[in-house]
Design an enzyme around this catalytic site. Structure first.
Site, PDB file in Angstrom:
ATOM      1  CB  SER A  38      -0.969  -0.042   1.189  1.00 23.91           C
ATOM      2  OG  SER A  38      -2.036   0.853   1.018  1.00 23.91           O
ATOM      3  CG  ASP A 183      -4.431  -1.756   0.596  1.00 29.21           C
ATOM      4  OD1 ASP A 183      -3.529  -2.372   1.179  1.00 29.21           O
ATOM      5  OD2 ASP A 183      -4.502  -0.520   0.571  1.00 29.21           O
TER       6      ASP A 183
END
Length: 294
Positions: A38, A183
């Site tokens: 991320s 993610d």
């Protein structure tokens, strides 16, 4: 000193990494290989592409994060239909502008695909929800019939940064169908295991956007929203926290920014600077005592 680096996720709190990298540069510490999830994937990629801390600070100072929030193609504008946006599109924002930002920024260093970087120098983590597994990019692309050498790094970053429900998922297609990818923090927010796997080539330095586990207060759960936040936080961190031992902690820079929001996309310049200062100061404190053993 040459090290391998691993950066945790943390959304907007990732601005603290710029200050941390500046402190590492001041001590002459350089990265040979980097990995991240991320927000950590973004900083890892910029490091691998050859950006230094000063260049990163300029990039993020000039960036208005709200400009990266593009609405979905299909938008229901009537107030009572607003939740259909999320239901139909699987995310509030498309993420196309975010990917373009990555693409344009990396192009300044002549980097487009994984083939433009030294082999093994960059690894990014994403989550394949369709098949229920962690993806390490570019290593696992072959499992989907994709040529890793020609795969755009901007698309890989878009996968790793695809906060569920906030950004639309990325679809990784192959001849057998498609995988819904979001993610990487959903399954591994701090992938220290990528390099610290029993075959280390050099010291592995972790940078984590939180205090050490014993310093973090327990979740306070009084309502459904608290429950959801605690559920997502536990899901995000439990796998990695189980892996991290006391032996690992001596090689991790814990940057205490948990009081900042990961999705504070209206962040002002003052908050950016505060985060960078926290990263710089905490890294300097860490380096005064760090004596890597591997």
């Amino acid at each position: 000193m040459i090290v391998d680096g691993v950066f945790s996720g943390g959304g907007i709190k990732g601005f603290a990494y710029v200050g941390a990298i500046q402190a590492l540069e001041e001590r002459g510490i350089k990265f040979r290989r980097v990995a991240g999830t991320s927000a950590g994937a973004i900083l890892a990629t910029f490091v691998a592409a050859g950006f230094n801390a000063e260049e990163m600070e300029t990039i993020f100072d000039e960036l208005n994060i709200k400009d990266l929030l593009d609405s979905p193609k299909r938008v229901f504008r009537l107030p009572f239909l607003k939740w259909l946006n999320l239901y139909m599109n699987l995310g509030l924002y498309r993420g196309k502008l975010l990917e373009k930002f990555f693409q344009d920024t990396l192009a300044k260093k002549g980097v487009c695909t994984f083939g433009d970087l030294p082999p093994g120098s960059l690894r990014l983590v994403a989550s394949d929800l369709t098949n229920g597994r962690i993806i390490v990019l570019p290593d696992d692309l072959s499992k989907y019939g994709v040529n890793s050498e020609t795969f755009p790094i901007a698309r890989a970053l878009r996968m790793s940064c695809g906060i569920p429900f906030f950004f639309e998922p990325v679809y990784l297609r192959n001849g057998k169908g498609e995988a819904v990818v979001v993610d990487g923090g959903v399954l591994s927010n701090f992938p220290l295991w990528i390099f610290d796997n029993g075959n280390k080539e050099r010291p592995v330095l972790g940078l984590k956007l939180s205090s050490a586990s014993e310093e973090i207060a327990p979740h306070k759960i009084d309502n459904a929203i608290d429950l959801f936040e605690a559920l997502f936080s536990t899901m995000k961190d439990a796998h990695d926290n189980r892996y991290i031992s006391r032996r690992h902690e001596r090689d991790i820079i814990f940057i205490p920014v948990e009081h900042y929001s990961a999705t504070q996309f209206e962040i002002d310049d003052e908050t950016k600077q505060k985060l960078m200062c926290i990263g710089h100061d905490r890294t300097k404190q860490f380096l005064r005592k760090w004596n890597p053993v591997w």
